[in-house]
Design an enzyme around this catalytic site. Structure first.
Site, PDB file in Angstrom:
ATOM      1  N   ARG A 239       0.855  -1.198   0.000  1.00 16.62           N
ATOM      2  CA  ARG A 239       0.000   0.000   0.000  1.00 16.62           C
ATOM      3  C   ARG A 239       0.885   1.241   0.000  1.00 16.62           C
ATOM      4  NH1 ARG A 239      -5.299  -1.804   2.338  1.00 16.62           N
ATOM      5  NH2 ARG A 239      -5.429  -3.808   1.281  1.00 16.62           N
ATOM      6  N   GLU A 241       0.624   4.077   1.022  1.00 18.23           N
ATOM      7  CA  GLU A 241      -0.046   5.048   1.889  1.00 18.23           C
ATOM      8  C   GLU A 241       1.035   5.844   2.586  1.00 18.23           C
ATOM      9  OE1 GLU A 241      -4.010   3.238   3.563  1.00 18.23           O
ATOM     10  OE2 GLU A 241      -2.377   1.910   4.050  1.00 18.23           O
ATOM     11  N   ARG A 247      -0.345   1.860  13.032  1.00 19.93           N
ATOM     12  CA  ARG A 247      -0.913   0.596  12.530  1.00 19.93           C
ATOM     13  C   ARG A 247      -0.911   0.483  11.015  1.00 19.93           C
ATOM     14  NH1 ARG A 247      -6.774   0.961  12.000  1.00 19.93           N
ATOM     15  NH2 ARG A 247      -7.260   3.151  11.892  1.00 19.93           N
ATOM     16  N   HIS A 248      -0.208   1.391  10.347  1.00 19.10           N
ATOM     17  CA  HIS A 248      -0.115   1.310   8.888  1.00 19.10           C
ATOM     18  C   HIS A 248       1.312   1.054   8.438  1.00 19.10           C
ATOM     19  CE1 HIS A 248      -4.039   3.365   9.103  1.00 19.10           C
ATOM     20  NE2 HIS A 248      -4.270   2.715   7.977  1.00 19.10           N
ATOM     21  N   GLU A 398      -9.202  -2.140  13.745  1.00 24.02           N
ATOM     22  CA  GLU A 398      -9.578  -3.043  12.649  1.00 24.02           C
ATOM     23  C   GLU A 398      -8.474  -4.053  12.326  1.00 24.02           C
ATOM     24  OE1 GLU A 398     -10.543  -1.036   8.860  1.00 24.02           O
ATOM     25  OE2 GLU A 398      -9.592  -2.772   7.928  1.00 24.02           O
ATOM     26  N   SER A 401     -11.167  -6.777   6.928  1.00 27.46           N
ATOM     27  CA  SER A 401     -12.316  -6.324   6.147  1.00 27.46           C
ATOM     28  C   SER A 401     -12.764  -7.493   5.302  1.00 27.46           C
ATOM     29  CB  SER A 401     -11.912  -5.212   5.179  1.00 27.46           C
ATOM     30  OG  SER A 401     -11.824  -4.003   5.855  1.00 27.46           O
ATOM     31  N   ARG A 451      -1.165  -6.804  12.329  1.00 27.41           N
ATOM     32  CA  ARG A 451      -2.085  -6.173  13.286  1.00 27.41           C
ATOM     33  C   ARG A 451      -2.650  -7.191  14.274  1.00 27.41           C
ATOM     34  NH1 ARG A 451      -5.926  -1.750  10.255  1.00 27.41           N
ATOM     35  NH2 ARG A 451      -4.266  -0.516   9.297  1.00 27.41           N
TER      36      ARG A 451
HETATM   37  P1  ATP Z   1      -8.276  -0.295   5.453  1.00 24.92           P
HETATM   38  O1  ATP Z   1      -7.075  -0.702   4.721  1.00 24.92           O
HETATM   39  O2  ATP Z   1      -9.369  -1.275   5.501  1.00 24.92           O
HETATM   40  O3  ATP Z   1      -8.734   1.016   5.034  1.00 24.92           O
HETATM   41  P2  ATP Z   1      -7.546   0.919   7.887  1.00 24.92           P
HETATM   42  O4  ATP Z   1      -7.432   0.445   9.266  1.00 24.92           O
HETATM   43  O5  ATP Z   1      -6.432   1.698   7.315  1.00 24.92           O
HETATM   44  O6  ATP Z   1      -7.795  -0.320   6.962  1.00 24.92           O
HETATM   45  P3  ATP Z   1      -9.223   3.053   7.080  1.00 24.92           P
HETATM   46  O7  ATP Z   1     -10.672   2.982   6.854  1.00 24.92           O
HETATM   47  O8  ATP Z   1      -8.300   3.351   5.973  1.00 24.92           O
HETATM   48  O9  ATP Z   1      -8.877   1.691   7.799  1.00 24.92           O
HETATM   49  O10 ATP Z   1      -8.888   4.063   8.191  1.00 24.92           O
HETATM   50  C1  ATP Z   1      -9.497   4.046   9.426  1.00 24.92           C
HETATM   51  C2  ATP Z   1      -9.024   5.261  10.172  1.00 24.92           C
HETATM   52  O11 ATP Z   1      -7.594   5.198  10.292  1.00 24.92           O
HETATM   53  C3  ATP Z   1      -9.340   6.545   9.485  1.00 24.92           C
HETATM   54  O12 ATP Z   1     -10.572   7.062   9.893  1.00 24.92           O
HETATM   55  C4  ATP Z   1      -8.201   7.430   9.929  1.00 24.92           C
HETATM   56  O13 ATP Z   1      -8.511   8.035  11.154  1.00 24.92           O
HETATM   57  C5  ATP Z   1      -7.051   6.478  10.171  1.00 24.92           C
HETATM   58  N1  ATP Z   1      -6.140   6.489   9.028  1.00 24.92           N
HETATM   59  C6  ATP Z   1      -6.211   5.726   7.928  1.00 24.92           C
HETATM   60  N2  ATP Z   1      -5.247   6.008   7.067  1.00 24.92           N
HETATM   61  C7  ATP Z   1      -4.533   6.974   7.629  1.00 24.92           C
HETATM   62  C8  ATP Z   1      -3.405   7.713   7.209  1.00 24.92           C
HETATM   63  N3  ATP Z   1      -2.839   7.474   6.034  1.00 24.92           N
HETATM   64  N4  ATP Z   1      -2.918   8.645   8.042  1.00 24.92           N
HETATM   65  C9  ATP Z   1      -3.509   8.882   9.230  1.00 24.92           C
HETATM   66  N5  ATP Z   1      -4.594   8.230   9.663  1.00 24.92           N
HETATM   67  C10 ATP Z   1      -5.103   7.294   8.885  1.00 24.92           C
HETATM   68  P1  AMO Z   2      -8.431  -3.915   3.676  1.00 25.93           P
HETATM   69  O1  AMO Z   2      -7.911  -2.842   2.785  1.00 25.93           O
HETATM   70  O2  AMO Z   2      -9.343  -3.487   4.769  1.00 25.93           O
HETATM   71  O3  AMO Z   2      -9.248  -4.993   2.830  1.00 25.93           O
HETATM   72  O4  AMO Z   2      -7.224  -4.714   4.292  1.00 25.93           O
HETATM   73  C1  AMO Z   2      -7.461  -5.869   5.050  1.00 25.93           C
HETATM   74  C2  AMO Z   2      -6.743  -5.810   6.372  1.00 25.93           C
HETATM   75  O5  AMO Z   2      -5.363  -5.608   6.175  1.00 25.93           O
HETATM   76  C3  AMO Z   2      -4.823  -4.844   7.249  1.00 25.93           C
HETATM   77  N1  AMO Z   2      -4.232  -3.611   6.717  1.00 25.93           N
HETATM   78  C4  AMO Z   2      -3.031  -3.129   7.066  1.00 25.93           C
HETATM   79  N2  AMO Z   2      -2.082  -3.556   7.909  1.00 25.93           N
HETATM   80  C5  AMO Z   2      -0.947  -2.844   8.019  1.00 25.93           C
HETATM   81  N3  AMO Z   2      -0.692  -1.726   7.297  1.00 25.93           N
HETATM   82  C6  AMO Z   2      -1.610  -1.246   6.423  1.00 25.93           C
HETATM   83  N4  AMO Z   2      -1.324  -0.159   5.690  1.00 25.93           N
HETATM   84  C7  AMO Z   2      -2.837  -1.952   6.273  1.00 25.93           C
HETATM   85  N5  AMO Z   2      -3.933  -1.767   5.503  1.00 25.93           N
HETATM   86  C8  AMO Z   2      -4.759  -2.779   5.792  1.00 25.93           C
HETATM   87  C9  AMO Z   2      -5.954  -4.526   8.175  1.00 25.93           C
HETATM   88  C10 AMO Z   2      -7.156  -4.661   7.288  1.00 25.93           C
HETATM   89  O6  AMO Z   2      -8.292  -4.984   8.019  1.00 25.93           O
HETATM   90  N6  AMO Z   2      -9.571  -6.793  -0.307  1.00 25.93           N
HETATM   91  C11 AMO Z   2      -9.947  -6.453   1.051  1.00 25.93           C
HETATM   92  C12 AMO Z   2     -10.147  -7.683   1.886  1.00 25.93           C
HETATM   93  C13 AMO Z   2     -11.341  -8.499   1.478  1.00 25.93           C
HETATM   94  O7  AMO Z   2     -12.435  -7.921   1.319  1.00 25.93           O
HETATM   95  O8  AMO Z   2     -11.201  -9.720   1.373  1.00 25.93           O
HETATM   96  C14 AMO Z   2      -8.869  -5.571   1.658  1.00 25.93           C
HETATM   97  O9  AMO Z   2      -7.760  -5.489   1.193  1.00 25.93           O
HETATM   98  O10 AMO Z   2      -5.933  -5.520   9.189  1.00 25.93           O
END
Ligand code: ATP
Ligand code: AMO
Length: 477
Positions: A239, A241, A247-248, A398, A401, A451
């Site tokens: 990603r 990002e 947690r990212h 989280e 998903s 995570r």
């Molecule tokens: P997913 O990959 O499913 O999106 P996630 O835990 O990153 O998993 P998001 O829906 O992207 O979930 O983000 C949840 C919350 O995490 C957001 O509301 C925001 O507060 C925080 N967040 C996500 N991405 C970032 C980022 N790049 N920088 C800061 N905060 C973030």
């Molecule tokens: P999603 O984008 O929510 O869903 O990612 C699934 C799970 O992966 C973990 N995750 C991360 N962990 C560490 N760093 C990150 N940047 C990060 N982003 C996500 C979280 C998250 O819940 N295709 C869908 C899955 C599906 O529907 O099968 C997907 O990628 O634990």
């Protein structure tokens, strides 16, 4: 007798002659006639006694040399196991001493290392604490540990965290195999983004461009369209990002699964919940996992070992609307827009509310609004604004998903167009064709391995649960 694992020394009889190979944790030259070495391996240590004379005629020169061996060097020792002079109280120290007859240097470490193993065992300091020196220990920052991963990994608690991650991978595989899933290998090079365009790494692919996979989403669904019925994956997810949260990561390990649905998408949801309960329960009860948790707990990680599963292993499931209602009733500022997401702070607050009401740190939120989910998510047949989709949470954060997927070609194309995507574009065509050619109803989910370990143990930062983390500021080691 060669002893491979220092812990096995406790099982040998006194006066047995053994050979071991391990690291020198510390040395002490007591006198011209006597030196001590503490030899260690993970959380096991033994004191080696190097004394003048004896059968092997240990010389004073040898004693002096032993007393000055650089710590972290690897030595090979042959000697006799004997009861120590004083009773040993610590469980991590073997019950014997080793009386050295022969000692060889196997691999010498330099006199000065950038960080010390002993300074990496406890949780890394918070930003406010800095590299605090407490009771003679320098608590090395997370950055310092990651910059010197080879050394910090030798600290028993840091190693136990990575070993626990290995256990989660094995448990995932065990559960999947028991439930007749096939472990597939997708490609990690893709022609299109699956989870929205912003977060992909673009790479040069000969004369054209490709992306590192953001999720194996398309591949697992296409395997279902190819009649594989139940598939799972354990692999890297990339990603782009530019996030600096705790947690990212820009690369993490995804535990993905996808399965056909017989009657209702809650079959997938229940399967995922039982999978997580199986993994967490095993982490809490299997001796090999408990051993690791105890090492981590002993090192001072405050939340290690106190993760609550739902009473009776009955998964707790609430809808997105109910989650918002719970927060609102507790005084959180939740707007009137039912389609608006809850933020990270609110998610954490919800975790605390659910813990006090349902006594669990693991739960599910079901039925997210359509606007918040990717284009492949199946709408809720009873409410077009919602979807048959869910997230799993551990301690209010989280970890997964998932959703039922759209398997109807026309509906998928329509949904993609509504989200501004062209279903016939080169990067999507093979994926959308999979549904044109007929595909069974199906659903699945993607778990973040890093995570799961982070939140099970209550680690502050996901990088602590990652062997070689990648984030916007780190590409090495
Ligand atoms: P997913 O990959 O499913 O999106 P996630 O835990 O990153 O998993 P998001 O829906 O992207 O979930 O983000 C949840 C919350 O995490 C957001 O509301 C925001 O507060 C925080 N967040 C996500 N991405 C970032 C980022 N790049 N920088 C800061 N905060 C973030
Ligand atoms: P999603 O984008 O929510 O869903 O990612 C699934 C799970 O992966 C973990 N995750 C991360 N962990 C560490 N760093 C990150 N940047 C990060 N982003 C996500 C979280 C998250 O819940 N295709 C869908 C899955 C599906 O529907 O099968 C997907 O990628 O634990």
């Amino acid at each position: 007798r060669y002893i491979e694992d220092l812990g096995d020394l406790n099982a040998v009889e006194e006066e047995t002659k053994v050979t071991i190979e391990a690291r020198v944790y510390s040395t002490r030259k007591q006198s011209a006639k006597l030196s001590f070495l503490v030899i260690g391996e993970g959380d096991h240590t033994i004191q080696a006694v190097v004394a003048e004379g004896g059968e092997q005629k240990i010389s004073r020169q040898m004693i002096k040399w032993c007393g000055g061996i650089n710590t972290e060097s690897i030595v090979r020792i042959t000697g006799l196991v004997k009861k120590p002079f004083e009773e040993i109280k610590s469980t991590s120290i073997t019950k014997y001493e080793l009386h050295v007859q022969e000692i060889f240097m196997v691999s010498e470490a330099p006199e000065q290392l950038p960080i010390q193993r002993k300074d990496c065992n406890q949780p890394p300091p918070t930003e406010e604490e800095g590299n605090a020196e407490k009771e003679g220990l320098i608590n090395v920052s997370l950055k310092g540990r990651l910059d010197n991963r080879v050394i910090s990994l030798r600290a028993s608690a840091q190693q136990a965290i990575i070993e626990l991650q290995s256990e989660v991978s094995f448990l995932f595989a065990e559960y999947m195999r028991k439930h007749k899933f096939k472990w597939i290998q997708p490609s990690y090079l893709a022609g299109a983004a699956t989870e929205g365009g912003a977060g992909v790494f673009e790479i040069k692919y000969f004369e054209t461009k490709a992306y590192l996979t953001q999720s194996p989403q398309f591949f697992k669904q296409m395997a279902i369209a190819g009649d594989m019925k139940r598939v799972c994956i354990n692999g890297p997810v990339f990603r782009a990002e530019n996030s600096n949260t705790k947690r990212h990561l820009t690369e993490f390990t995804g535990l993905d699964f996808e399965m056909t649905i017989q009657n209702h998408y809650h079959e997938v949801l229940s399967f995922g919940e039982q999978l997580m309960i199986f993994i967490i329960r095993a982490l809490q009860t299997r001796p090999e996992c408990q051993h690791l948790v105890n090492i981590i707990k002993k090192a001072g990680y405050p939340e290690a070992g106190d993760f609550q599963l739902p009473p009776g292993d009955e998964a707790v499931r609430i809808t997105f609307a109910e989650a918002k209602k719970m927060l609102k009733e507790s005084g959180y500022d939740i707007g009137e827009d039912e389609m608006e997401d809850i933020d990270t702070a609110q998610e954490k607050a919800l975790g605390a509310l659910i813990l006090s009401k349902h006594h669990t740190d693991f739960y599910t939120i079901d039925k997210y609004p359509r606007t918040l989910r990717p284009f492949y998510t199946h709408p809720d047949p009873t409410n077009p604004l919602l979807t048959n989709s869910y997230d799993f949470f551990m301690r209010g954060q989280e970890i997964m998903s998932g959703a039922q997927r759209i398997h109807n070609y026309d509906l998928l194309c329509q949904n993609m167009r509504e989200k501004g995507l062209d279903p016939l574009a080169e990067g999507f065509r093979h994926y959308t064709d999979a549904f044109r050619y007929g595909c069974a109803p199906h659903g699945g989910g993607g778990l973040g391995l890093n995570r799961i370990v982070q939140f099970f143990l209550g680690l502050r930062d996901v990088r602590e649960a990652t062997l070689f983390p990648r984030d916007p500021g780190r590409l090495a080691p």
